[in-house]
Scaffold this active site. Sequence first.
Site, short mmCIF file in Angstrom:
data_model
loop_
_atom_site.label_atom_id
_atom_site.label_comp_id
_atom_site.label_asym_id
_atom_site.label_seq_id
_atom_site.Cartn_x
_atom_site.Cartn_y
_atom_site.Cartn_z
CD GLU A 127 61.74 60.66 -19.22
OE1 GLU A 127 61.71 60.44 -20.46
OE2 GLU A 127 61.17 59.94 -18.38
N GLY A 339 78.90 99.34 -12.88
CA GLY A 339 80.01 99.50 -13.84
C GLY A 339 80.99 98.33 -13.71
N GLY A 340 82.27 98.64 -13.76
CA GLY A 340 83.29 97.58 -13.70
C GLY A 340 83.20 96.75 -12.43
CD GLU A 363 59.62 74.43 -9.83
OE1 GLU A 363 58.47 74.82 -9.60
OE2 GLU A 363 60.41 74.08 -8.97
N1 CAA Z 1 46.37 70.69 -12.60
C1 CAA Z 1 45.79 69.49 -12.83
N2 CAA Z 1 45.79 68.88 -14.03
C2 CAA Z 1 46.39 69.53 -15.04
C3 CAA Z 1 47.02 70.79 -14.88
C4 CAA Z 1 46.98 71.37 -13.59
N3 CAA Z 1 47.54 72.56 -13.33
N4 CAA Z 1 47.54 71.17 -16.07
C5 CAA Z 1 47.26 70.18 -16.96
N5 CAA Z 1 46.56 69.21 -16.32
C6 CAA Z 1 46.03 67.97 -16.90
C7 CAA Z 1 45.03 68.26 -18.02
O1 CAA Z 1 43.73 68.46 -17.50
C8 CAA Z 1 45.12 66.99 -18.85
O2 CAA Z 1 44.39 65.96 -18.24
P1 CAA Z 1 43.17 65.22 -19.03
O3 CAA Z 1 43.65 64.89 -20.40
O4 CAA Z 1 42.87 64.04 -18.19
O5 CAA Z 1 42.07 66.22 -19.05
C9 CAA Z 1 46.57 66.58 -18.69
O6 CAA Z 1 47.08 67.24 -17.53
C10 CAA Z 1 47.41 66.94 -19.89
O7 CAA Z 1 47.30 68.33 -20.07
P2 CAA Z 1 47.59 68.98 -21.49
O8 CAA Z 1 46.77 68.31 -22.55
O9 CAA Z 1 47.42 70.44 -21.29
O10 CAA Z 1 49.12 68.57 -21.71
P3 CAA Z 1 50.17 69.07 -22.78
O11 CAA Z 1 50.96 67.91 -23.22
O12 CAA Z 1 49.51 69.91 -23.81
O13 CAA Z 1 51.20 69.94 -21.89
C11 CAA Z 1 52.13 71.67 -20.59
C12 CAA Z 1 50.87 70.93 -21.03
C13 CAA Z 1 51.60 72.88 -19.83
C14 CAA Z 1 52.97 72.14 -21.75
C15 CAA Z 1 52.92 70.74 -19.65
O14 CAA Z 1 53.49 69.66 -20.35
C16 CAA Z 1 54.03 71.46 -18.91
O15 CAA Z 1 53.76 72.11 -17.89
N6 CAA Z 1 55.29 71.33 -19.38
C17 CAA Z 1 56.45 71.90 -18.67
C18 CAA Z 1 56.97 70.91 -17.69
C19 CAA Z 1 57.83 71.57 -16.66
O16 CAA Z 1 57.46 72.53 -16.02
N7 CAA Z 1 59.01 70.98 -16.45
C20 CAA Z 1 59.88 71.43 -15.39
C21 CAA Z 1 60.51 70.27 -14.71
S1 CAA Z 1 60.51 70.32 -12.97
C22 CAA Z 1 61.72 71.40 -12.48
O17 CAA Z 1 62.22 72.18 -13.23
C23 CAA Z 1 62.03 71.33 -11.04
C24 CAA Z 1 63.37 71.83 -10.64
O18 CAA Z 1 64.36 71.13 -10.75
C25 CAA Z 1 63.50 73.14 -10.01
#
Ligand code: CAA
Length: 379
Positions: A127, A339-340, A363
Amino acid sequence: MDFQLTEEQLAVQAAARDFAQSELWAGVIERDEHQKFPAEQIKKMGELGFLGMMVSPEYGGGGMDTVSYVLAMEEISKVDASCSVIMSVNNSLVCWGLEKYGTEEQKQKYLTRLTTGEIIGAFALSEPEAGSDATSQQTTAEDKGDYYLLNGTKNWITNGTTASVYLVVAQTNPELKHRGINVLIVEKGMEGFQTGPKENKLGIRGSDTCSLLFNDVKVPKANRIGEDGFGFKFAMQVLAGGRIGIAAQALGIASGSYELALKYSKERKAFGVPISQHQAIQFKLADMATNIDAARLLCLQAAADKDAHRDYAKSGAMAKLFASKTAMDASVEAVQIHGGYGFVKEYHVERLMRDAKITQIYEGTSEIQKIVISREILK
Ligand code: CAA
């Protein structure tokens, strides 16, 4: 440890290589220049089974393993990373999640058409104010009994204008934070749903990226994936698998750059000999080849982890972190070796260099991969 690929995996790799060379190479510069969506090419990829590779044949998929998917992603990405990102999103972020967590009705309605390329899918998490910080979803899915009322904006959505089906992440219960998030299947044409203009990008210019705007869209409850509040876990799980696909895309950009640079270095003469005979070039080729082999091993390790039902969050993040840096480094060096000539479009390496950058951003940025890896190490 067995490093041999099976006959089936080698056949998939060869089929993807043939397809990329015969169908993608010829028009790739033009598609990049004019930001032309590869509609015909994607249709053929669907017919050949590249869009639902890991889905069971019951739903029209190829029933293949993740290793085969990585091999195919590398070959397609060597030539056209726009086609491979469309392929990656459809396979990893849409089809895989739908097969694993969708209802039978959702699979029959959507998955059977997504695997064949009759329609393509998109995944909408990011978002304007929620990129890396994915739990801060501002898009809302208000529970209205038998439907959700969807409002908000999504950004940077791959396949944004061309998809027919969107997996949209939205907040239903803000007091529950990420445990109040749902993922809804939204169809193009639903009232109140609009797509924004296509972004004018640095790289992967053939793929279409845009914003999605939801204004009081009524989404039936039957379109929710999983239990109420499962959406964030769903998103994290599909992204963990998606990172293996993007790692393989980065690997392909790196190996495509390397192969072009190697060929050029044997043809181009300077100071009376092919430039490959100069140590300055040899050192670059040696570094590129070494890093590419290491990136490939990480990609295959992550894929093997997923296929063996081992945890792959860390190995997938490591593969993406390393392969995307390798893509960036190798493509920059490929331009330098040319190069170029490397600075003009006909030689392909400038496009690969521009395409490489996004693999360090989408991602999950490289910094996000380090967060995922360090959490796994420390837990
Ligand atoms: N599998 C299952 N559950 C998972 C998980 C996984 N791999 N990773 C985290 N979780 C769960 C955790 O267990 C937790 O659940 P509970 O609280 O119930 O235990 C919940 O998710 C929240 O996890 P965190 O507390 O670790 O969350 P956070 O806010 O600290 O964030 C983060 C973790 C890794 C930074 C995550 O927010 C993240 O991956 N951010 C990046 C998002 C991203 O990749 N965006 C890309 C957009 S899509 C895209 O780009 C597609 C495209 O167009 C090509």
